[in-house]
Design a protein around this motif. Structure first.
Motif, PDB file in Angstrom:
ATOM      1  N   ARG A 156       0.817  -1.296   0.056  1.00 52.39           N
ATOM      2  CA  ARG A 156       0.020  -0.002  -0.178  1.00 52.39           C
ATOM      3  C   ARG A 156       0.831   1.181   0.008  1.00 52.39           C
ATOM      4  O   ARG A 156       0.430   2.198  -0.638  1.00 52.39           O
ATOM      5  CB  ARG A 156      -0.865  -0.005   1.168  1.00 52.39           C
ATOM      6  CG  ARG A 156      -1.974  -1.073   0.877  1.00 52.39           C
ATOM      7  CD  ARG A 156      -3.085  -0.669   2.136  1.00 52.39           C
ATOM      8  NE  ARG A 156      -2.497  -0.903   3.462  1.00 52.39           N
ATOM      9  CZ  ARG A 156      -2.486  -2.059   4.249  1.00 52.39           C
ATOM     10  NH1 ARG A 156      -3.171  -3.129   3.617  1.00 52.39           N
ATOM     11  NH2 ARG A 156      -2.253  -2.213   5.293  1.00 52.39           N
ATOM     12  N   ALA A 157       2.104   1.314   0.665  1.00 49.30           N
ATOM     13  CA  ALA A 157       2.978   2.407   0.958  1.00 49.30           C
ATOM     14  C   ALA A 157       3.423   2.713  -0.657  1.00 49.30           C
ATOM     15  O   ALA A 157       3.642   3.684  -1.044  1.00 49.30           O
ATOM     16  CB  ALA A 157       3.940   2.292   1.785  1.00 49.30           C
ATOM     17  N   LEU A 158       3.908   1.750  -1.266  1.00 48.13           N
ATOM     18  CA  LEU A 158       4.580   1.758  -2.713  1.00 48.13           C
ATOM     19  C   LEU A 158       3.380   2.211  -3.521  1.00 48.13           C
ATOM     20  O   LEU A 158       3.876   3.173  -4.389  1.00 48.13           O
ATOM     21  CB  LEU A 158       4.938   0.308  -3.183  1.00 48.13           C
ATOM     22  CG  LEU A 158       6.032  -0.138  -2.426  1.00 48.13           C
ATOM     23  CD1 LEU A 158       6.413  -1.540  -2.991  1.00 48.13           C
ATOM     24  CD2 LEU A 158       7.415   0.668  -2.672  1.00 48.13           C
ATOM     25  N   LYS A 159       2.176   2.230  -3.561  1.00 47.98           N
ATOM     26  CA  LYS A 159       1.236   3.060  -4.205  1.00 47.98           C
ATOM     27  C   LYS A 159       1.090   4.362  -3.940  1.00 47.98           C
ATOM     28  O   LYS A 159       0.563   5.075  -4.705  1.00 47.98           O
ATOM     29  CB  LYS A 159      -0.283   2.070  -4.334  1.00 47.98           C
ATOM     30  CG  LYS A 159      -0.086   0.775  -4.791  1.00 47.98           C
ATOM     31  CD  LYS A 159      -1.414   0.267  -4.584  1.00 47.98           C
ATOM     32  CE  LYS A 159      -1.489  -1.306  -5.122  1.00 47.98           C
ATOM     33  NZ  LYS A 159      -2.736  -1.982  -4.555  1.00 47.98           N
ATOM     34  N   LEU A 160       1.317   4.573  -2.721  1.00 41.82           N
ATOM     35  CA  LEU A 160       0.788   6.018  -2.185  1.00 41.82           C
ATOM     36  C   LEU A 160       2.133   7.027  -2.623  1.00 41.82           C
ATOM     37  O   LEU A 160       2.096   8.193  -2.467  1.00 41.82           O
ATOM     38  CB  LEU A 160       0.601   6.027  -0.808  1.00 41.82           C
ATOM     39  CG  LEU A 160      -0.917   5.267  -0.287  1.00 41.82           C
ATOM     40  CD1 LEU A 160      -0.959   5.456   0.983  1.00 41.82           C
ATOM     41  CD2 LEU A 160      -1.785   6.235  -1.297  1.00 41.82           C
ATOM     42  N   VAL A 161       3.477   6.274  -2.643  1.00 35.92           N
ATOM     43  CA  VAL A 161       4.612   6.915  -2.440  1.00 35.92           C
ATOM     44  C   VAL A 161       4.618   7.834  -4.039  1.00 35.92           C
ATOM     45  O   VAL A 161       5.299   8.820  -4.125  1.00 35.92           O
ATOM     46  CB  VAL A 161       5.775   6.011  -2.649  1.00 35.92           C
ATOM     47  CG1 VAL A 161       6.023   5.447  -3.867  1.00 35.92           C
ATOM     48  CG2 VAL A 161       7.084   6.970  -2.615  1.00 35.92           C
ATOM     49  N   PHE A 165       2.265  10.930  -0.922  1.00 32.21           N
ATOM     50  CA  PHE A 165       1.708  11.000   0.485  1.00 32.21           C
ATOM     51  C   PHE A 165       2.823  10.373   1.359  1.00 32.21           C
ATOM     52  O   PHE A 165       2.616  10.490   2.570  1.00 32.21           O
ATOM     53  CB  PHE A 165       0.306  10.154   0.421  1.00 32.21           C
ATOM     54  CG  PHE A 165      -0.797  11.018  -0.447  1.00 32.21           C
ATOM     55  CD1 PHE A 165      -1.132  12.149   0.192  1.00 32.21           C
ATOM     56  CD2 PHE A 165      -1.007  10.498  -1.613  1.00 32.21           C
ATOM     57  CE1 PHE A 165      -2.125  12.764  -0.527  1.00 32.21           C
ATOM     58  CE2 PHE A 165      -2.258  11.072  -2.123  1.00 32.21           C
ATOM     59  CZ  PHE A 165      -2.514  12.504  -1.702  1.00 32.21           C
ATOM     60  N   ILE A 166       3.603   9.190   0.886  1.00 35.35           N
ATOM     61  CA  ILE A 166       4.645   8.825   1.718  1.00 35.35           C
ATOM     62  C   ILE A 166       5.854   8.956   1.169  1.00 35.35           C
ATOM     63  O   ILE A 166       6.189   8.964   0.007  1.00 35.35           O
ATOM     64  CB  ILE A 166       4.281   7.190   1.573  1.00 35.35           C
ATOM     65  CG1 ILE A 166       2.790   6.697   1.924  1.00 35.35           C
ATOM     66  CG2 ILE A 166       5.485   6.245   2.293  1.00 35.35           C
ATOM     67  CD1 ILE A 166       2.527   6.954   3.350  1.00 35.35           C
ATOM     68  N   SER A 167       6.895   9.280   2.268  1.00 36.96           N
ATOM     69  CA  SER A 167       8.263   9.471   2.030  1.00 36.96           C
ATOM     70  C   SER A 167       8.893   8.193   1.540  1.00 36.96           C
ATOM     71  O   SER A 167       8.684   6.995   2.021  1.00 36.96           O
ATOM     72  CB  SER A 167       8.762  10.456   2.975  1.00 36.96           C
ATOM     73  OG  SER A 167       8.767   9.578   4.294  1.00 36.96           O
ATOM     74  N   GLN A 168      10.402   8.194   1.202  1.00 36.92           N
ATOM     75  CA  GLN A 168      10.994   7.303   0.973  1.00 36.92           C
ATOM     76  C   GLN A 168      11.445   6.623   2.247  1.00 36.92           C
ATOM     77  O   GLN A 168      11.808   5.530   2.128  1.00 36.92           O
ATOM     78  CB  GLN A 168      12.116   7.609   0.234  1.00 36.92           C
ATOM     79  CG  GLN A 168      13.171   6.514  -0.374  1.00 36.92           C
ATOM     80  CD  GLN A 168      12.344   5.581  -1.132  1.00 36.92           C
ATOM     81  OE1 GLN A 168      11.461   6.192  -2.071  1.00 36.92           O
ATOM     82  NE2 GLN A 168      12.675   4.268  -1.042  1.00 36.92           N
ATOM     83  N   ALA A 169      11.597   7.521   3.197  1.00 32.39           N
ATOM     84  CA  ALA A 169      12.087   7.041   4.616  1.00 32.39           C
ATOM     85  C   ALA A 169      11.150   5.916   5.010  1.00 32.39           C
ATOM     86  O   ALA A 169      11.367   4.939   5.463  1.00 32.39           O
ATOM     87  CB  ALA A 169      12.238   8.230   5.337  1.00 32.39           C
ATOM     88  N   ASP A 170       9.692   6.266   4.641  1.00 29.81           N
ATOM     89  CA  ASP A 170       8.487   5.384   5.389  1.00 29.81           C
ATOM     90  C   ASP A 170       8.785   4.056   4.467  1.00 29.81           C
ATOM     91  O   ASP A 170       8.316   2.847   5.135  1.00 29.81           O
ATOM     92  CB  ASP A 170       7.075   6.020   5.007  1.00 29.81           C
ATOM     93  CG  ASP A 170       7.007   7.325   6.166  1.00 29.81           C
ATOM     94  OD1 ASP A 170       7.791   6.938   7.097  1.00 29.81           O
ATOM     95  OD2 ASP A 170       6.355   8.078   5.763  1.00 29.81           O
TER      96      ASP A 170
END
Length: 392
Positions: A156-161, A165-170
């Protein structure tokens, strides 16, 4: 009748005295006759006993004594060494507790049973260990669920990056969480397999196929790593005889020679083979061990006593009858007929004793004329008349 002046009157006392004198004389005659008979019997006995042994003697005309001689020659003799020893398992395997141990539930073999490699000998209670294994299996499911959740969060985070909305650190943190969860799954699986292996080692099993010799465990007994040997197994059922041999005999025995083994208490003989000769000599008794391999037989019981006849090759040597070999403080010797028919003492070394005679390993070549009998009555340098057997 009128009695003369010199005549004595015959009375009853006179008659009695004459009778007593006659009785005493008769007893003396009987005693003398008895003594004479005993002397005759003794003389006859000594004459008969002395007639069995040949005695060289000079005749009245001064001729030399006659002695029987033989020329033994040489023959090939199968040398054989007799030894005694103790029967044992050739490869005895002591079996004990391999795992953590516990209470013995059942024992499944008895002494004398044949077992195969890996066969269960005794079963140990594993109720607690089974619960631990089930707990480890559940931990695998928990770790898999955590890994799946971590993977979903990362997806899910990869879709939001891409939308910002999501940083590379997350993303890096979620990836690390996913990798850690997967590793936890592998750890849980390894722990589960370890418990299964431990549980499998709770049972006492045979390390190899063979014959069960001893059993020292009973159901209900608590055993562990310090319980010692619970079973003893002869690998493949093979036996051996630990034959005790002196230094000289041991030196003449080689690995690979055959041997005939007879256990005490039976008239059966088993053929074996020397497979190892001890490289050392016991300092206490000056003996070494020849190990004779034997196939399984019910009569071959470890710990029993047996006699072995070991083939030690063959030797070529003269054979002499026992009557020809004499001995004294200097050792064994024979009389050889030398030049001018004079006796010569010859020291000899004797070897194997057979039904045909005694082998002489050194001292004579076999071509000499050897005094067969009556050597004890001869002296060295004495002139004799040698004759062949049967021509005395």
């Amino acid at each position: 009748m009128t009695e003369g002046p010199d005549e004595q009157p015959v009375t009853d006392d006179t008659v009695t005295e004459n009778q007593q004198d006659g009785a005493r004389f008769s007893r003396k005659q009987k005693i003398l006759a008895l003594i004479a008979g005993v002397i005759v019997l003794c003389l006859a006995y000594f004459m008969l006993a002395g007639g069995e042994e040949e005695r060289p003697f000079a005749s009245d005309d001064g001729q030399a004594p006659t002695v029987t001689v033989i020329t033994p020659g040489t023959a090939s003799i199968d040398d054989e060494i007799t030894a005694t020893g103790t029967l044992a398992a050739r490869r005895e395997m002591p079996v004990g507790v391999v795992g953590e141990g516990g209470r013995v539930v059942s024992v499944q073999v008895e002494p004398g049973d044949w077992v195969s490699a890996g066969q269960t000998l005794a079963v140990i209670d594993r109720n607690v260990q089974n619960q631990q294994a089930q707990s480890a299996a559940a931990q695998i499911d928990v770790a898999k669920a955590d890994a799946e959740l971590a993977q979903s969060n990362l997806d899910r985070a990869l879709k939001l990056v891409e939308r910002g909305f999501i940083s590379q650190a997350d993303i890096d943190r979620l990836t690390a969480t996913r990798d850690s969860a997967i590793a936890q799954v592998k750890v849980a699986q390894a722990q589960y397999r370890e418990l299964l292996a431990r549980n499998a080692r709770l049972n006492i099993t045979a390390p190899a196929a063979g014959l069960v010799l001893t059993r020292d465990v009973e159901p209900g007994q608590v055993v562990g790593s310090g319980s010692g040997v619970l079973f003893s197994i002869a690998r493949g059922g093979q036996m051996e005889l630990l034959a005790q041999l002196g230094e000289t005999a041991l030196a003449s025995v080689k690995a690979g020679v055959t041997a005939q083994v007879t256990p005490v208490g039976t008239d059966k003989t088993f053929e074996g083979q020397v497979w190892q000769v001890s490289p050392i000599i016991d300092e206490a008794n000056r003996q070494g061990i020849a190990r004779i391999a034997l196939d399984y037989a019910p009569e071959l019981r470890p710990g029993g006593f047996a006699t072995a006849r070991i083939a030690a090759g063959s030797v070529v040597a003269p054979m002499l009858p026992e009557s020809a070999i004499l001995s004294d403080d200097k050792g064994s010797y024979v009389y050889v007929i030398g030049k001018d028919n004079k006796t010569v003492r010859r020291s000899v070394t004797t070897g194997i004793v057979t039904d045909k005679g005694i082998a002489v390993t050194s001292g004579i070549k076999g071509s000499e004329k050897i005094v067969l009998r009556a050597g004890a009555f001869l002296t060295e340098g004495e002139t004799v008349q040698p004759v062949a057997p049967g021509k005395e």
